[in-house]
Enzyme design. Structure first.
Site, PDB file in Angstrom:
ATOM      1  N   ASP A   1     -52.906  33.748  -8.510  1.00 59.23           N
ATOM      2  CA  ASP A   1     -51.920  32.866  -7.880  1.00 59.23           C
ATOM      3  C   ASP A   1     -52.457  31.452  -7.690  1.00 59.23           C
ATOM      4  OD1 ASP A   1     -50.117  34.900  -7.719  1.00 59.23           O
ATOM      5  OD2 ASP A   1     -49.977  34.946  -5.536  1.00 59.23           O
TER       6      ASP A   1
ATOM      7  N   MET B   1     -33.096  34.350   5.673  1.00 60.78           N
ATOM      8  CA  MET B   1     -32.326  33.131   5.466  1.00 60.78           C
ATOM      9  C   MET B   1     -30.830  33.406   5.394  1.00 60.78           C
ATOM     10  SD  MET B   1     -32.131  29.846   5.085  1.00 60.78           S
ATOM     11  CE  MET B   1     -33.718  29.130   4.665  1.00 60.78           C
TER      12      MET B   1
ATOM     13  N   GLY C   1     -34.305  29.718  -3.192  1.00 61.61           N
ATOM     14  CA  GLY C   1     -34.074  28.607  -4.108  1.00 61.61           C
ATOM     15  C   GLY C   1     -33.030  28.911  -5.161  1.00 61.61           C
TER      16      GLY C   1
END
Length: 410
Positions: free
Chosen positions: A155, A291, A340
Protein backbone atom coordinates in the site's frame (compact mmCIF):
# COMPACT_ATOMS: atom_id res chain seq x y z
CA UNK A 1 -2.78 -17.48 -15.48
CA UNK A 2 -4.91 -18.01 -12.35
CA UNK A 3 -3.90 -15.68 -9.53
CA UNK A 4 -5.07 -16.04 -5.96
CA UNK A 5 -5.33 -12.54 -4.48
CA UNK A 6 -5.28 -12.56 -0.69
CA UNK A 7 -5.65 -9.93 2.00
CA UNK A 8 -4.68 -11.52 5.30
CA UNK A 9 -5.92 -9.93 8.50
CA UNK A 10 -5.16 -11.06 12.02
CA UNK A 11 -8.32 -13.21 12.13
CA UNK A 12 -9.52 -13.32 8.53
CA UNK A 13 -8.49 -13.97 4.93
CA UNK A 14 -10.27 -12.16 2.11
CA UNK A 15 -9.57 -13.73 -1.27
CA UNK A 16 -10.29 -13.66 -4.98
CA UNK A 17 -9.17 -15.89 -7.83
CA UNK A 18 -8.71 -13.92 -11.04
CA UNK A 19 -7.82 -14.91 -14.58
CA UNK A 20 -4.94 -12.77 -15.83
CA UNK A 21 -3.58 -13.10 -19.36
CA UNK A 22 -0.50 -11.33 -20.73
CA UNK A 23 -1.56 -9.81 -24.04
CA UNK A 24 -0.42 -11.88 -26.99
CA UNK A 25 0.62 -14.83 -24.83
CA UNK A 26 -0.89 -17.97 -23.46
CA UNK A 27 -1.04 -18.47 -19.69
CA UNK A 28 1.76 -20.60 -18.30
CA UNK A 29 1.81 -22.79 -15.19
CA UNK A 30 4.17 -21.65 -12.47
CA UNK A 31 7.58 -23.12 -11.94
CA UNK A 32 9.15 -23.64 -8.54
CA UNK A 33 12.50 -22.25 -9.71
CA UNK A 34 12.18 -18.49 -9.90
CA UNK A 35 14.97 -16.09 -10.97
CA UNK A 36 16.14 -13.10 -8.96
CA UNK A 37 13.76 -10.71 -7.26
CA UNK A 38 13.42 -7.18 -8.61
CA UNK A 39 12.27 -4.53 -6.15
CA UNK A 40 12.34 -1.65 -8.63
CA UNK A 41 9.61 -2.32 -11.20
CA UNK A 42 6.82 0.24 -10.60
CA UNK A 43 3.29 -1.13 -10.38
CA UNK A 44 2.14 0.85 -13.42
CA UNK A 45 5.02 -0.59 -15.48
CA UNK A 46 4.63 -4.11 -14.15
CA UNK A 47 0.96 -4.32 -15.08
CA UNK A 48 1.29 -2.93 -18.61
CA UNK A 49 -0.15 -5.36 -21.13
CA UNK A 50 -2.05 -7.37 -18.53
CA UNK A 51 -5.78 -8.13 -18.53
CA UNK A 52 -7.11 -9.29 -15.17
CA UNK A 53 -10.76 -8.33 -15.10
CA UNK A 54 -12.26 -11.82 -14.82
CA UNK A 55 -13.10 -12.85 -11.26
CA UNK A 56 -13.42 -16.63 -11.07
CA UNK A 57 -14.40 -16.84 -7.41
CA UNK A 58 -14.08 -14.84 -4.21
CA UNK A 59 -14.85 -15.15 -0.52
CA UNK A 60 -13.90 -14.55 3.08
CA UNK A 61 -12.65 -16.84 5.83
CA UNK A 62 -13.30 -15.36 9.27
CA UNK A 63 -12.77 -16.06 12.97
CA UNK A 64 -9.29 -17.52 12.55
CA UNK A 65 -7.97 -18.38 16.00
CA UNK A 66 -11.35 -18.01 17.71
CA UNK A 67 -13.13 -20.95 16.08
CA UNK A 68 -12.32 -24.44 14.86
CA UNK A 69 -9.93 -22.75 12.41
CA UNK A 70 -6.87 -22.49 14.63
CA UNK A 71 -4.43 -20.54 12.46
CA UNK A 72 -3.71 -19.16 8.99
CA UNK A 73 -2.16 -22.43 7.81
CA UNK A 74 -5.35 -24.32 8.60
CA UNK A 75 -7.39 -21.55 6.97
CA UNK A 76 -5.32 -21.84 3.77
CA UNK A 77 -5.73 -25.62 3.78
CA UNK A 78 -9.49 -25.15 3.98
CA UNK A 79 -9.33 -22.57 1.21
CA UNK A 80 -7.23 -24.88 -0.98
CA UNK A 81 -9.85 -27.63 -0.70
CA UNK A 82 -12.61 -25.14 -1.44
CA UNK A 83 -10.79 -23.84 -4.51
CA UNK A 84 -10.07 -27.36 -5.79
CA UNK A 85 -13.82 -27.94 -5.90
CA UNK A 86 -14.75 -24.54 -7.32
CA UNK A 87 -12.04 -24.47 -10.00
CA UNK A 88 -12.79 -27.94 -11.33
CA UNK A 89 -9.20 -29.13 -11.28
CA UNK A 90 -7.60 -25.93 -12.60
CA UNK A 91 -4.34 -25.01 -10.87
CA UNK A 92 -3.60 -21.76 -9.07
CA UNK A 93 -0.48 -20.37 -10.74
CA UNK A 94 0.53 -17.64 -8.27
CA UNK A 95 -0.60 -15.72 -5.21
CA UNK A 96 -0.65 -11.95 -4.84
CA UNK A 97 -0.78 -10.37 -1.39
CA UNK A 98 -1.90 -6.95 -0.30
CA UNK A 99 0.66 -5.79 2.27
CA UNK A 100 -0.14 -2.61 4.19
CA UNK A 101 3.37 -1.40 4.99
CA UNK A 102 6.55 -1.66 2.96
CA UNK A 103 8.48 0.96 4.90
CA UNK A 104 11.32 2.68 3.09
CA UNK A 105 12.60 -0.49 1.45
CA UNK A 106 9.81 -1.50 -0.91
CA UNK A 107 8.92 0.83 -3.75
CA UNK A 108 7.39 -1.78 -6.07
CA UNK A 109 5.80 -5.26 -6.06
CA UNK A 110 8.26 -8.04 -5.23
CA UNK A 111 8.50 -11.78 -5.67
CA UNK A 112 8.59 -13.43 -2.28
CA UNK A 113 11.33 -15.47 -0.65
CA UNK A 114 12.08 -16.09 3.02
CA UNK A 115 14.16 -12.92 3.31
CA UNK A 116 11.25 -10.82 1.99
CA UNK A 117 8.94 -12.37 4.58
CA UNK A 118 11.43 -11.59 7.34
CA UNK A 119 11.65 -8.00 6.08
CA UNK A 120 7.86 -7.68 6.29
CA UNK A 121 7.98 -9.03 9.83
CA UNK A 122 10.66 -6.50 10.76
CA UNK A 123 8.32 -3.74 9.60
CA UNK A 124 5.67 -4.87 12.09
CA UNK A 125 6.22 -1.87 14.42
CA UNK A 126 4.99 0.37 11.59
CA UNK A 127 1.81 -1.70 11.08
CA UNK A 128 1.36 -3.93 14.15
CA UNK A 129 -2.20 -4.94 13.25
CA UNK A 130 -1.41 -5.83 9.65
CA UNK A 131 2.16 -6.86 8.76
CA UNK A 132 2.36 -9.81 11.19
CA UNK A 133 -0.84 -11.18 9.66
CA UNK A 134 0.51 -10.69 6.14
CA UNK A 135 3.63 -12.67 7.09
CA UNK A 136 1.48 -15.46 8.53
CA UNK A 137 -0.43 -15.63 5.26
CA UNK A 138 2.75 -15.76 3.20
CA UNK A 139 4.16 -18.62 5.27
CA UNK A 140 0.83 -20.45 5.22
CA UNK A 141 0.73 -20.39 1.42
CA UNK A 142 4.32 -21.64 1.34
CA UNK A 143 3.13 -24.70 3.27
CA UNK A 144 -0.16 -25.16 1.43
CA UNK A 145 1.16 -24.55 -2.10
CA UNK A 146 4.86 -25.53 -1.99
CA UNK A 147 6.88 -23.88 -4.74
CA UNK A 148 4.11 -21.57 -5.92
CA UNK A 149 5.41 -18.04 -6.58
CA UNK A 150 4.02 -15.29 -4.39
CA UNK A 151 4.12 -11.53 -4.91
CA UNK A 152 3.66 -8.74 -2.37
CA UNK A 153 2.04 -5.47 -3.43
CA UNK A 154 2.52 -2.73 -0.85
CA UNK A 155 0.00 0.00 0.00
CA UNK A 156 2.88 2.35 0.76
CA UNK A 157 5.01 1.66 -2.33
CA UNK A 158 3.35 4.13 -4.69
CA UNK A 159 4.20 6.99 -2.35
CA UNK A 160 7.95 6.29 -2.32
CA UNK A 161 8.29 8.87 -5.11
CA UNK A 162 7.33 11.75 -2.79
CA UNK A 163 10.07 14.36 -2.42
CA UNK A 164 11.69 14.61 0.99
CA UNK A 165 10.10 18.01 1.61
CA UNK A 166 6.71 16.25 1.47
CA UNK A 167 7.46 13.15 3.55
CA UNK A 168 9.68 14.60 6.28
CA UNK A 169 8.17 15.86 9.54
CA UNK A 170 9.59 18.97 11.24
CA UNK A 171 10.68 16.98 14.28
CA UNK A 172 14.09 16.09 15.76
CA UNK A 173 16.30 14.32 13.23
CA UNK A 174 16.81 11.30 15.48
CA UNK A 175 13.07 10.61 15.55
CA UNK A 176 13.32 9.87 11.85
CA UNK A 177 16.75 8.23 11.89
CA UNK A 178 16.09 5.99 14.90
CA UNK A 179 12.32 5.51 14.88
CA UNK A 180 11.26 5.95 11.26
CA UNK A 181 8.91 8.84 11.99
CA UNK A 182 7.96 10.17 8.54
CA UNK A 183 5.05 10.30 6.14
CA UNK A 184 4.53 6.98 4.37
CA UNK A 185 1.05 7.27 2.87
CA UNK A 186 -1.45 4.51 2.16
CA UNK A 187 -4.07 3.41 -0.39
CA UNK A 188 -1.22 3.54 -2.91
CA UNK A 189 -2.45 0.63 -5.01
CA UNK A 190 -5.81 2.34 -5.49
CA UNK A 191 -4.33 5.78 -6.20
CA UNK A 192 -1.98 4.24 -8.76
CA UNK A 193 -4.70 2.16 -10.44
CA UNK A 194 -7.25 4.95 -10.91
CA UNK A 195 -4.56 7.35 -12.11
CA UNK A 196 -3.75 4.93 -14.90
CA UNK A 197 -7.41 4.51 -15.82
CA UNK A 198 -7.90 8.28 -15.93
CA UNK A 199 -4.88 8.67 -18.22
CA UNK A 200 -6.35 6.13 -20.62
CA UNK A 201 -9.75 7.83 -20.55
CA UNK A 202 -8.38 11.33 -21.13
CA UNK A 203 -5.72 10.25 -23.63
CA UNK A 204 -2.91 11.86 -21.65
CA UNK A 205 0.49 10.12 -21.34
CA UNK A 206 1.01 9.21 -17.72
CA UNK A 207 4.31 11.08 -17.42
CA UNK A 208 2.45 14.26 -18.46
CA UNK A 209 -0.52 13.81 -16.13
CA UNK A 210 -1.10 15.99 -13.08
CA UNK A 211 -4.12 15.16 -10.94
CA UNK A 212 -5.58 14.96 -7.46
CA UNK A 213 -7.09 11.63 -6.41
CA UNK A 214 -9.59 11.34 -3.55
CA UNK A 215 -9.94 7.75 -2.31
CA UNK A 216 -13.01 8.03 -0.11
CA UNK A 217 -14.13 5.03 1.89
CA UNK A 218 -14.51 4.52 5.63
CA UNK A 219 -10.78 5.15 5.51
CA UNK A 220 -10.00 8.04 3.18
CA UNK A 221 -6.97 9.73 1.67
CA UNK A 222 -6.17 12.24 -1.05
CA UNK A 223 -3.01 12.21 -3.16
CA UNK A 224 -1.29 14.78 -5.34
CA UNK A 225 -0.12 13.11 -8.56
CA UNK A 226 2.58 15.03 -10.42
CA UNK A 227 3.80 13.71 -13.78
CA UNK A 228 2.03 10.43 -13.05
CA UNK A 229 3.69 9.83 -9.68
CA UNK A 230 2.77 10.41 -6.07
CA UNK A 231 4.02 13.81 -4.96
CA UNK A 232 2.20 14.21 -1.64
CA UNK A 233 -0.56 12.43 0.26
CA UNK A 234 -2.79 13.11 3.24
CA UNK A 235 -2.15 10.00 5.33
CA UNK A 236 1.13 10.02 7.20
CA UNK A 237 3.11 7.78 9.53
CA UNK A 238 -0.17 5.91 10.00
CA UNK A 239 -3.56 5.98 8.24
CA UNK A 240 -4.88 8.24 11.03
CA UNK A 241 -3.67 11.49 9.45
CA UNK A 242 -5.40 13.66 6.88
CA UNK A 243 -9.10 13.68 6.07
CA UNK A 244 -12.09 13.35 8.38
CA UNK A 245 -12.96 9.65 8.07
CA UNK A 246 -15.65 7.29 9.31
CA UNK A 247 -14.09 6.71 12.73
CA UNK A 248 -10.68 8.42 12.41
CA UNK A 249 -10.02 12.02 13.35
CA UNK A 250 -7.66 12.92 10.54
CA UNK A 251 -5.37 15.91 11.10
CA UNK A 252 -5.22 17.08 14.71
CA UNK A 253 -3.11 19.49 16.75
CA UNK A 254 -0.70 17.16 18.64
CA UNK A 255 -1.29 19.23 21.77
CA UNK A 256 -4.83 17.84 21.92
CA UNK A 257 -3.31 14.42 22.60
CA UNK A 258 -0.87 15.59 25.27
CA UNK A 259 -3.47 17.81 26.94
CA UNK A 260 -6.02 15.00 27.19
CA UNK A 261 -3.42 12.58 28.54
CA UNK A 262 -2.53 15.15 31.22
CA UNK A 263 -6.16 15.86 32.12
CA UNK A 264 -7.22 12.20 32.20
CA UNK A 265 -4.69 10.45 34.48
CA UNK A 266 -6.18 7.04 33.82
CA UNK A 267 -5.99 7.37 30.05
CA UNK A 268 -3.19 5.40 28.38
CA UNK A 269 -1.54 5.84 25.00
CA UNK A 270 -3.48 2.75 23.89
CA UNK A 271 -6.74 4.40 24.98
CA UNK A 272 -5.90 7.53 23.02
CA UNK A 273 -5.00 5.49 19.94
CA UNK A 274 -8.32 3.65 20.16
CA UNK A 275 -10.34 6.85 20.57
CA UNK A 276 -8.69 8.65 17.66
CA UNK A 277 -8.91 5.62 15.36
CA UNK A 278 -12.26 4.11 16.35
CA UNK A 279 -14.36 6.76 18.08
CA UNK A 280 -13.60 9.95 16.14
CA UNK A 281 -14.27 11.24 12.63
CA UNK A 282 -17.92 11.17 11.58
CA UNK A 283 -18.57 8.86 14.53
CA UNK A 284 -17.21 11.36 17.00
CA UNK A 285 -19.07 14.31 15.51
CA UNK A 286 -22.54 12.85 15.02
CA UNK A 287 -22.45 9.32 16.46
CA UNK A 288 -22.57 7.53 13.10
CA UNK A 289 -19.66 6.34 10.94
CA UNK A 290 -21.67 5.24 7.89
CA UNK A 291 -21.68 8.00 5.28
CA UNK A 292 -25.00 6.83 3.84
CA UNK A 293 -26.67 7.06 7.24
CA UNK A 294 -25.08 10.44 7.93
CA UNK A 295 -26.34 11.80 4.60
CA UNK A 296 -29.85 10.50 5.27
CA UNK A 297 -29.87 12.14 8.68
CA UNK A 298 -28.61 15.42 7.23
CA UNK A 299 -31.30 15.33 4.54
CA UNK A 300 -33.91 15.01 7.29
CA UNK A 301 -32.59 18.08 9.10
CA UNK A 302 -30.17 16.57 11.62
CA UNK A 303 -27.75 19.40 12.44
CA UNK A 304 -25.00 17.18 13.86
CA UNK A 305 -25.02 15.01 10.75
CA UNK A 306 -24.89 18.10 8.54
CA UNK A 307 -21.96 19.43 10.56
CA UNK A 308 -20.12 16.12 10.10
CA UNK A 309 -20.64 16.31 6.32
CA UNK A 310 -19.60 19.95 6.19
CA UNK A 311 -16.42 19.28 8.16
CA UNK A 312 -15.46 16.28 6.02
CA UNK A 313 -16.13 18.12 2.75
CA UNK A 314 -14.31 21.27 3.86
CA UNK A 315 -11.24 19.29 4.95
CA UNK A 316 -11.13 17.51 1.60
CA UNK A 317 -11.66 20.72 -0.39
CA UNK A 318 -8.74 22.35 1.45
CA UNK A 319 -6.49 19.42 0.57
CA UNK A 320 -7.58 19.50 -3.07
CA UNK A 321 -6.78 23.19 -3.29
CA UNK A 322 -3.35 22.70 -1.76
CA UNK A 323 -2.56 19.74 -3.96
CA UNK A 324 -3.71 21.66 -7.04
CA UNK A 325 -0.83 24.02 -6.25
CA UNK A 326 1.54 21.14 -5.45
CA UNK A 327 1.15 19.52 -8.87
CA UNK A 328 1.40 22.82 -10.75
CA UNK A 329 -2.26 22.85 -11.77
CA UNK A 330 -4.32 19.66 -11.78
CA UNK A 331 -5.75 18.52 -15.09
CA UNK A 332 -8.29 16.35 -13.29
CA UNK A 333 -9.88 15.64 -9.94
CA UNK A 334 -10.65 11.95 -9.42
CA UNK A 335 -13.17 10.53 -6.96
CA UNK A 336 -12.90 6.82 -6.16
CA UNK A 337 -13.70 4.08 -3.60
CA UNK A 338 -17.02 3.49 -1.83
CA UNK A 339 -18.01 7.07 -1.00
CA UNK A 340 -16.16 8.64 -3.90
CA UNK A 341 -17.89 6.39 -6.41
CA UNK A 342 -21.35 6.21 -4.85
CA UNK A 343 -22.14 9.51 -3.12
CA UNK A 344 -23.13 12.24 -5.59
CA UNK A 345 -24.20 14.41 -2.66
CA UNK A 346 -20.78 14.39 -1.04
CA UNK A 347 -19.02 14.93 -4.37
CA UNK A 348 -21.21 17.99 -4.95
CA UNK A 349 -20.59 19.30 -1.43
CA UNK A 350 -16.84 19.16 -2.11
CA UNK A 351 -16.90 20.53 -5.65
CA UNK A 352 -19.15 23.44 -4.68
CA UNK A 353 -16.16 24.76 -2.70
CA UNK A 354 -13.74 24.54 -5.64
CA UNK A 355 -15.02 27.42 -7.75
CA UNK A 356 -11.73 29.27 -7.30
CA UNK A 357 -10.06 26.43 -9.23
CA UNK A 358 -12.55 26.77 -12.07
CA UNK A 359 -14.29 23.48 -11.23
CA UNK A 360 -17.81 23.26 -12.71
CA UNK A 361 -19.73 20.13 -11.76
CA UNK A 362 -22.49 18.89 -14.07
CA UNK A 363 -25.29 18.03 -11.62
CA UNK A 364 -26.96 15.58 -14.00
CA UNK A 365 -23.78 13.65 -14.78
CA UNK A 366 -22.82 13.71 -11.11
CA UNK A 367 -26.12 12.06 -10.16
CA UNK A 368 -25.76 9.35 -12.80
CA UNK A 369 -22.12 8.64 -13.72
CA UNK A 370 -21.86 5.92 -16.36
CA UNK A 371 -19.18 3.27 -16.70
CA UNK A 372 -16.00 2.55 -14.78
CA UNK A 373 -14.65 5.97 -15.74
CA UNK A 374 -17.14 8.84 -15.96
CA UNK A 375 -16.71 12.57 -16.56
CA UNK A 376 -19.06 14.51 -14.27
CA UNK A 377 -17.92 18.08 -14.99
CA UNK A 378 -19.06 20.52 -17.68
CA UNK A 379 -16.91 20.75 -20.83
CA UNK A 380 -15.72 24.23 -19.83
CA UNK A 381 -14.61 23.16 -16.35
CA UNK A 382 -10.99 24.21 -15.84
CA UNK A 383 -10.36 20.90 -14.09
CA UNK A 384 -11.91 17.66 -15.33
CA UNK A 385 -13.88 15.91 -12.59
CA UNK A 386 -13.97 12.13 -12.93
CA UNK A 387 -15.47 9.21 -11.06
CA UNK A 388 -13.20 6.19 -11.51
CA UNK A 389 -14.02 2.75 -10.13
CA UNK A 390 -11.08 1.36 -8.19
CA UNK A 391 -10.17 -2.32 -8.26
CA UNK A 392 -7.23 -3.02 -5.97
CA UNK A 393 -7.61 -6.79 -6.35
CA UNK A 394 -7.29 -6.50 -10.11
CA UNK A 395 -4.18 -4.33 -9.74
CA UNK A 396 -2.63 -6.89 -7.37
CA UNK A 397 -3.51 -9.78 -9.69
CA UNK A 398 -2.01 -8.03 -12.71
CA UNK A 399 1.16 -7.04 -10.85
CA UNK A 400 1.54 -10.62 -9.64
CA UNK A 401 1.07 -12.11 -13.09
CA UNK A 402 3.45 -9.59 -14.65
CA UNK A 403 6.33 -10.43 -12.30
CA UNK A 404 5.78 -14.18 -12.52
CA UNK A 405 5.36 -14.12 -16.29
CA UNK A 406 8.50 -12.06 -16.75
CA UNK A 407 10.55 -14.54 -14.73
CA UNK A 408 9.10 -17.52 -16.61
CA UNK A 409 9.95 -15.90 -19.96
CA UNK A 410 13.49 -15.15 -18.82
Amino acid sequence: MLVLVVNCGSSSIKYQVREVTPEGSEPSPYTSSMPAINENIPLATATAGMAGDQVITKGLIENIGTSEIQDHTQALEILARRLDEELGGRTIDAAGHRVVHGGERFSAPVLVNNEIIRAIERLAPLAPLHNPAHALGLRAIQKTYPGMPQVCVFDTAFHRTMPEKAWRYAIPEQWYEMDGMRRYGFHGTSHDYVTGKACEFLGIPREQFNTVVAHLGNGASVTAIREGRSYDTSMGYTPLAGLVMGTRSGDLDPSVVTAMLERKPGMSAQDMNRILNNESGLQGICGDSDMRAVEQRADSGDERAQLALDMAAYRLAKYIGGYHVAVGGAQALIFTAGIGENSPGFRALVCDQLGALGVRLDASRNEHPEGNVARISFPDSAVEVLVVATDEERAIAEATAALVWERVKN
